[in-house]
Design an enzyme around this catalytic site. Structure first.
Site, PDB file in Angstrom:
ATOM      1  N   LYS A   1       0.852  -1.199   0.000  1.00 31.58           N
ATOM      2  CA  LYS A   1       0.000   0.000   0.000  1.00 31.58           C
ATOM      3  C   LYS A   1       0.883   1.243   0.000  1.00 31.58           C
ATOM      4  O   LYS A   1       1.908   1.281   0.708  1.00 31.58           O
ATOM      5  CB  LYS A   1      -0.890  -0.046   1.247  1.00 31.58           C
TER       6      LYS A   1
ATOM      7  N   SER B   1      -9.726   1.599   3.300  1.00 29.54           N
ATOM      8  CA  SER B   1      -8.896   2.424   2.439  1.00 29.54           C
ATOM      9  C   SER B   1      -7.891   1.620   1.610  1.00 29.54           C
ATOM     10  O   SER B   1      -7.382   2.134   0.617  1.00 29.54           O
ATOM     11  CB  SER B   1      -8.128   3.429   3.308  1.00 29.54           C
TER      12      SER B   1
ATOM     13  N   SER C   1      -9.770  -0.946   7.369  1.00 32.11           N
ATOM     14  CA  SER C   1      -9.237  -0.729   6.016  1.00 32.11           C
ATOM     15  C   SER C   1      -8.596  -1.944   5.362  1.00 32.11           C
ATOM     16  O   SER C   1      -8.269  -1.911   4.184  1.00 32.11           O
ATOM     17  CB  SER C   1      -8.224   0.414   6.029  1.00 32.11           C
TER      18      SER C   1
END
Lengths: 486, 471
Positions: free
Chosen positions: B75, B150, B174
């Site tokens: 990420k 997210s 997330s």
């Protein structure tokens, strides 16, 4: 000063920041070394890069605890770090890691003695650990340059209760703080270089009034004398304002040392809201018994204790003891000199007068002083054993300063040994009297002042080596013999 | 070539039956062909091939690590030395990290290949991956729908075969929520289990790093590698990391609790039925299952949004245009530089949270909001402590709905916040949680089941989840 002694009294609280002498920064492994090229003592952590985390420097905690113990504070075994949020370019994270609720040390005091010999306790509200910000350098064009080297250097903030009642007391308190941090070797105590910084909160009130007046804060006083001057300035300003029927505005002022004037920086309404909250990146700081005891044991003898010991062990007057213990290195020098000398008071005199005047005139510290303590002991012993006179000793001292030689060797080589043989001195006395019949007649006619002339002649002849007490005694005897013969 | 998990694949790579370089090239081609999903912010093509060659020679010399040749996506909130670290924000759009996160370094040290950095909500703030400077990420199951957030890009990268496994971060769901929306496994570890060093802070006392995978074995493999105390993270915990591979399929019949508050109003009926269905099956298999209560549940979302915005407002103060990152061209003094850089550099959701957080920490409001929320957080944690004295695991839905349409909730932040309703409590309490893909709804959209355990009981999550692993 006299004006407010009559009607008003000042109420002062001080906040002192002391930069700790740790090798590395408070939350990362960067060097704290002063004077390196800008932005070289840096890493992602102190640069506040995305994703970095602080790791607490244990040594800094120990230094802060030492200061807490030395100033009679309670050491909170459980304390927490908080973020103080504000924007400034030299604060890379946008917050300073400090302590707010639950600081490391609380409720201490420090004893000061005023000129009139009155002792007073200044209460210490708290001592906490925090990181320093970087430096903004505003150059002549419109740009501002940032040096992050200082960013993250450990500081302790020492906050007093409003117990200080005059600029003089503030000065004494600061001197004491400086003395203690130097004894503890946790800060070099240099206010001019910024390793010790002081902000003051000041208000005035009518004498006898129990309520505090509106206070102002003064920042940027970068020497001990400036603190005194700025406080005097602000106290007078507030009294004048009150006398003129004006109200004091709560505000922060910046001291300008060149102009000896304080300028408003911001008012209460413009104060930052720092939005303190516990730093989630750091776990609470816990000091267990083992660690506490280890720190406590590492505390050296402090100035007050040492001064008392000097009075007892070396039979020194209080005045001498206090001067000699003002600086740790000087106190240690004295002890080394005293250890090997047979006259402790004489050792004290030599250091307070002769040694210190050299330090002052050369602007050096005792560590840079060339005469080794054992050599100064020898010099003092040469005097007390009557080998040389005090006057000759001063000459030897000068030679020692330059050549760094053993005084016993200097005295021998330069043939400076005192003439203490009665016969020899008598012969010289007789010779001098014979050579100066006019002066003898003056003496005989009652002018006793000429004794000085004869002594001078004798010393000249012996190059100052004649034992002065013996010269005096024998000369007077001889002169009186002449008188009696008449 | 057939393999059922990453360890088997690595075995085939090591024995030469799968070509390491071809494997990387295949992923690069798939990434290229699925570009429309927008899962990656950056793909390191040449570098990945170069690295594959290096690892190949390491394998030949017999010195390769546990993840030799595994293709991993990370990420874009995780620091990777000499690579962009944008957090999908304009304000860091030009930023290159000068160091690597501990978790990233650990997978590199085990000879994984980092193929790229995945898209996400800006600074990990969002539940749909619609708050990214690099645009929306699409759900590979239905590209008119969001992948969740997210860590949307990391979930999609695994679900769409754009990597073997990926790393995401979980501050309030997330990892688990996008795993549920995309139909894969995702695990949020115990707070303190995985070092946060190098994870761009959003809400420091909530943030965790965890893996996404297609099967539980891979999840266990990656979690084992990234776990452990780190001297660079004072909040990481010195707790023994068990061998998670060894607990797979151990058939332990854990005691299971069903918290009634998690099956109340607002939960999609199909999701509810799917989970209750599973519960019935477990009962039939002899699992001890009881209804439990977490009475503080109704305060979860409020507490969560007070505390995470407070921490975020402070964590994001460093992005001010003064030292690195985006600086506005339009200013004539310092204050204007700050205001314009941050106004132009941050997206709407990030600004909303900074303002909320600044408000709850302000003097005069601190006690009513921040301090109160901290107290409630403690009570929420105590709720879980109590329940975990009765049961080993809790079963809940991961999300109240399946993946929603792009744009469906973007104008209603409050509704968006409610999509985290079942996941935020694990972050408030610091406990681990996993998403298990259990079914598809009538529209073919994945349904996720969340399983929670007490602190440092990842072992139980992995063991239990492996029952549902059909690979």
């Amino acid at each position: 000063m006299s004006k407010f002694n009559q009607k008003y009294e000042p109420v002062i609280g001080l906040e002192v920041h002391a930069q700790l002498l740790t090798e590395t920064k408070l939350f990362c492994g960067c060097s704290t070394k002063f004077g390196n090229k800008p932005n070289t003592n840096v890493c992602p952590v102190c640069l506040g890069h995305p994703g970095v985390l602080p790791v607490l420097n244990k040594r800094a905690v120990e230094f802060a605890v030492m200061m807490g113990i030395a100033t009679n504070c309670n050491i909170n075994r459980h304390s927490i770090f908080a973020r103080k949020n504000y924007f400034y370019p030299d604060l890379p994270k946008g917050y300073q890691i400090s302590q707010y609720e639950e600081p490391l040390c609380e409720n201490g005091f420090l004893k000061i003695t005023t000129k009139d010999g009155v002792q007073k306790n200044i209460r210490i509200k708290r001592i906490h650990l925090e990181e320093d910000a970087g430096k903004s350098i505003h150059d002549k064009s419109d740009t501002t340059l940032i040096d992050v080297n200082r960013c993250g250097v450990p500081l302790i903030e020492i906050v007093t209760e409003p117990d200080i009642s005059s600029p003089e007391e503030a000065y004494l308190y600061l001197t004491k703080i400086k003395q203690i941090v130097q004894y503890l070797e946790i800060c070099d105590g240099n206010m001019e270089e910024g390793s010790l910084r002081c902000d003051a909160n000041i208000s005035v009130r009518l004498k006898g009034d129990n309520n505090l007046g509106v206070k102002t804060e003064i920042k940027n006083m970068n020497s001990f004398r400036n603190v005194e001057k700025a406080l005097e300035y602000e106290i007078s300003r507030q009294i004048d304002a009150l006398e003129d029927g004006e109200e004091i505005i709560q505000q922060t002022l910046l001291w300008n040392a060149d102009l000896e004037h304080a300028y408003p920086m911001r008012t209460k309404e413009e104060e930052h809201d720092y939005r303190y909250f516990p730093d989630p990146d750091l776990i609470p700081l816990f000091i267990n018994d083992e660690w506490y005891n280890k720190i406590n044991h590492s505390i050296p003898e402090l100035p007050d204790a040492r001064s008392n010991r000097f009075i007892e062990s070396y039979s020194l007057p209080k005045y001498d003891a206090e001067i000699l213990t003002q600086e740790k290195d000087i106190a240690e020098y004295y002890e080394m000199v005293a250890k090997n000398s047979r006259d402790y008071k004489s050792a004290s005199n030599w250091i307070m007068v002769d040694v210190m005047s050299v330090l002052n005139s050369k602007n050096i510290s005792i560590k840079e002083f060339t005469i080794q303590p054992e050599n100064l002991s020898k010099l003092i012993n040469l005097i007390s054993d009557g080998v040389i006179s005090s006057k000759i000793a001063k000459e030897v001292f000068q030679i020692m300063l330059e050549s760094n030689q053993d005084p016993e060797i200097i005295v021998k080589e330069k043939n400076l040994i005192q003439i203490s043989d009665e016969k020899t001195i008598l012969e010289i006395v007789k010779k001098v009297i014979e050579k100066n019949p006019d002066q003898l007649n003056e003496y005989l006619s009652g002018k006793e002042k000429v004794v000085g002339f004869f002594v001078g002649q004798i010393m000249k002849l012996t190059q100052g080596k004649a034992n002065p007490q013996m010269v005096n005694k024998i000369l007077i005897e001889e002169l009186n013999n002449k008188k009696n013969k008449i | 070539m057939q393999y059922s998990n990453l360890s088997e694949k690595i075995g085939l790579i090591k024995s030469g039956r799968i070509s390491l370089i071809e494997n990387v090239e295949t992923f690069l081609q798939t990434i290229q062909s699925r570009k429309n999903l927008n899962a990656y912010n950056f793909v390191f093509e040449e570098e990945a091939i170069q690295r594959a060659k290096e690892i190949e020679s390491k394998i030949k010399s017999g010195q390769s690590g546990k993840l030799a040749g595994a293709v991993v996506a990370i990420k874009d909130v995780l620091a990777y030395k000499d690579h962009p670290l944008t957090c999908s924000s304009k304000i860091l759009s030009n930023f290159i990290s000068i160091y690597s996160a501990t978790s990233v370094q650990k997978i590199i040290d085990e000879d994984a290949i980092i193929i790229g950095k995945t898209n996400c909500d800006e600074f990990a703030m969002g539940s749909s991956n619609e708050n990214s400077f690099f645009g929306n990420v699409l759900n590979p199951v239905d590209d008119s729908r969001v992948p969740g957030g997210s860590s949307g890009g990391s979930a999609v990268a695994v679900a769409a075969n754009l990597c073997d496994v990926s790393l995401g971060t979980d501050t309030g769901g997330s990892i688990r929520q996008p795993a549920a929306f995309c139909g894969i496994f995702g695990l949020k570890p115990t707070y303190g289990r995985v070092s946060r060093y190098g994870l761009t802070a959003f809400a420091s006392s909530f943030d965790t790093i965890g893996p996404f995978a297609k099967n539980v074995h891979d999840l266990a493999l990656v979690l084992n590698v990234i776990s452990g105390k780190d001297e660079k993270d004072s909040t990481s915990v010195n707790q023994n990391v068990p061998d998670l591979i060894s607990v797979l399929n151990n058939q332990k019949k854990y005691k299971i609790g069903i918290p009634k508050e998690y099956f109340a109003e607002g939960l999609d009926v199909e999701i509810k039925n799917s989970i209750l269905n599973i519960v019935e099956k477990l009962k039939a298999e002899g699992f001890q299952i009881e209804e439990v209560s977490l009475p503080m549940t109704e305060y979860t979302i409020a507490t969560y949004y007070i505390l995470i915005t407070a921490e975020a407002s402070s964590n994001l103060a460093r992005y001010d245009g003064a030292r690195y990152g985006y600086r506005s061209d339009n200013y004539s003094n310092l204050e204007e530089m700050y205001i314009n850089s941050r106004t132009e550099g941050f997206g709407t959701e990030v600004k909303r949270r900074i303002m909320l957080g600044t408000y709850v920490l302000s003097s005069g409001y601190y006690d009513a909001y921040y301090r109160k929320a901290q107290k409630v957080r403690r009570l929420i944690k105590e709720d879980f402590d109590k329940v975990f004295q009765q049961v080993d695991l809790l079963i809940t839905p991961t999300t109240p709905t399946t993946a929603f349409k792009i744009g469906e909730k973007s104008d209603n932040p409050l509704e968006m916040y409610l999509s985290d309703i079942y996941t935020t409590s694990a972050n408030l309490a610091g406990i681990p949680g996993i998403n298990i893909p259990i079914a598809k709804n009538s529209n073919g959209l994945p349904i996720g089941m969340q399983v929670l355990a007490k602190q440092f009981d990842e072992e139980k999550l992995i063991s239990f989840a492996s029952r549902f692993d059909k690979t």
